[in-house]
Scaffold this active site. Structure first.
Site, PDB file in Angstrom:
ATOM      1  CB  ILE A 178     -34.613 -28.147 -22.063  1.00  8.92           C
ATOM      2  CG1 ILE A 178     -34.448 -27.815 -23.543  1.00  8.92           C
ATOM      3  CG2 ILE A 178     -35.479 -27.087 -21.375  1.00  8.92           C
ATOM      4  CD1 ILE A 178     -35.712 -27.952 -24.360  1.00  8.92           C
ATOM      5  CG  ASP A 197     -35.014 -38.513 -18.240  1.00  4.00           C
ATOM      6  OD1 ASP A 197     -35.168 -39.637 -18.748  1.00  4.00           O
ATOM      7  OD2 ASP A 197     -34.763 -37.495 -18.915  1.00  4.00           O
ATOM      8  CB  CYS A 249     -41.789 -24.767 -21.696  1.00  6.75           C
ATOM      9  SG  CYS A 249     -42.421 -23.284 -20.891  1.00  6.75           S
ATOM     10  CB  ALA A 250     -42.024 -30.394 -22.739  1.00  6.45           C
ATOM     11  NE  ARG A 251     -42.559 -31.218 -29.144  1.00  9.35           N
ATOM     12  CZ  ARG A 251     -42.553 -30.639 -30.330  1.00  9.35           C
ATOM     13  NH1 ARG A 251     -43.669 -30.186 -30.851  1.00  9.35           N
ATOM     14  NH2 ARG A 251     -41.431 -30.492 -31.000  1.00  9.35           N
ATOM     15  CG  ASP A 275     -44.294 -22.005 -25.090  1.00 12.39           C
ATOM     16  OD1 ASP A 275     -44.692 -20.865 -25.412  1.00 12.39           O
ATOM     17  OD2 ASP A 275     -43.505 -22.674 -25.776  1.00 12.39           O
ATOM     18  CD  GLU A 280     -49.032 -25.809 -30.006  1.00 14.81           C
ATOM     19  OE1 GLU A 280     -48.272 -25.530 -30.966  1.00 14.81           O
ATOM     20  OE2 GLU A 280     -48.605 -26.190 -28.909  1.00 14.81           O
ATOM     21  CG  HIS A 299     -45.175 -24.273 -29.569  1.00 14.50           C
ATOM     22  ND1 HIS A 299     -45.713 -25.435 -30.042  1.00 14.50           N
ATOM     23  CD2 HIS A 299     -43.868 -24.566 -29.281  1.00 14.50           C
ATOM     24  CE1 HIS A 299     -44.792 -26.393 -30.033  1.00 14.50           C
ATOM     25  NE2 HIS A 299     -43.669 -25.886 -29.579  1.00 14.50           N
ATOM     26  N   GLY A 302     -38.814 -21.604 -27.355  1.00 12.24           N
ATOM     27  CA  GLY A 302     -37.514 -21.736 -28.002  1.00 12.24           C
ATOM     28  C   GLY A 302     -37.147 -20.585 -28.905  1.00 12.24           C
ATOM     29  CB  ALA A 303     -39.067 -17.742 -30.132  1.00 10.73           C
TER      30      ALA A 303
END
Length: 334
Positions: A178, A197, A249-251, A275, A280, A299, A302-303
């Site tokens: 991503i 990273d 938008c990860a975790r 997101d 949740e 969340h 990824g949709a």
């Protein structure tokens, strides 16, 4: 030889997608059973000892009787399910990580667990960019004012407008499938991209403190692990330039959300877009529901239709490898 397969899809990765993909990939006869899980209409949660699963242990145990292969997204592969399913040999999870499967128990039971890496990389990258722009240009907030019949010219004042991507620096924390796509998109906007990273040899790679200090925009793309829990807290947000924008938008586990709300309330952050969340659905009374200049989606980064189709195709390919007696491509169990 006929193989018996349980398609335990849901309202996103539907059974028809799983079945069509397997029929296309697997030669010969396949005896399909179907079980439709309630996600995402009913949120996932912890089931037994696994996370992010639909609470359908009883139904799954019944549907798995005599079944050798299961393809699913949200079914809980718990020790209880494994103990009750002696014929099961392959459990394919059509998502980026098999968090809904007890991998140790599966390995002891002789069940291989596979997953679908990269299935939602494009959708999540596109959503990340959309969230970044929405927060920076305050699109949801200005739309809400207009929908309420309010025209606010003060949004055009210098102190209320946000920065441009072109010529500014965006820091990406995490550089997997991503993060790489987000970087390519940002370069098209003329942004300068920095990457942190420790597990990847990336261009423009820097340490996290330097990335935070130099980036006007920061987007999180790391996996949730014990090492990354709380990676971005009050000190890290304070190290970002005043007037910067933070996107996740990860975790939810990567970020201290109280510190986020504090930084939005003080104006240290110009805006943020989330997101994913620590809990949740977001509970009533959460500070997130009243934090200023915060864009939120439930969340669904990824949709996309393509994500669901890719997920089905990836797991179907591993079912085909299993049938042919070949090594599995995306196996998670030892």
């Amino acid at each position: 030889m006929t193989i018996r397969v349980l398609a335990a899809g849901d309202h996103f990765v539907q059974n028809r997608l799983l079945i069509d993909a397997i029929r296309h990939a697997v030669p010969g006869e396949v005896d399909f059973r179907e079980l439709t899980l309630p996600w995402p209409v009913v949120p996932f949660g912890r089931v037994g000892e696994v996370d992010e699963a639909s609470d359908v242990e009883e139904e799954l145990i019944e549907a798995l009787r005599g079944v050798e292969v299961c393809v699913t997204q949200m079914a809980p592969l718990t020790k209880r399910v494994l103990d009750a399913s002696p014929d099961l040999r392959l459990f394919c999870v059509s998502r980026g990580g098999p968090v809904n499967a007890n991998l140790e128990a599966a390995a002891r039971a002789g069940v291989a667990v596979t997953f679908a890496p990269g299935r939602n990389a494009v959708a999540t990258a596109e959503h990340t960019l959309a969230m970044l722009l929405a927060a920076t240009r305050r699109i949801p907030r200005t739309h809400a004012d207009l929908a309420a019949g309010v025209w606010r010219g003060d949004y055009y004042t210098y102190d209320n407008v946000g920065p441009e991507l072109e010529g500014n620096t965006v820091g990406l924390v995490g550089y997997g499938a991503i993060g790489r796509r987000v970087a390519r998109m940002l370069e098209g906007f003329g942004a300068n991209v920095l990457v942190h990273d420790p597990y990847v040899d990336a261009p423009n790679s820097v340490g996290l403190p330097e990335l935070l200090e130099r980036s006007l925009f920061v987007s999180l793309h790391a996996r949730a692990t014990p090492e990354t829990a709380g990676l971005i807290g009050a000190a890290q947000i304070a190290a970002m330039p005043r007037g910067s924008v933070l996107v996740n938008c990860a975790r939810g586990a990567l970020l201290d959300y109280d510190a986020l709300c504090d930084a939005l309330g003080s104006g240290h952050l110009f805006g943020a877009a989330m997101d994913v969340f620590p809990e949740e659905p977001i509970p009533q009374g959460s500070r997130l529901l009243t934090a200023p200049n915060l864009v939120m989606t439930p969340h669904l980064a990824g949709a996309s239709k393509e994500t669901a189709m890719k997920a089905a195709a990836i797991v179907a390919a591993d079912v085909a490898r299993y049938v042919r007696g070949e090594p599995l491509a995306h196996v998670a169990t030892p």
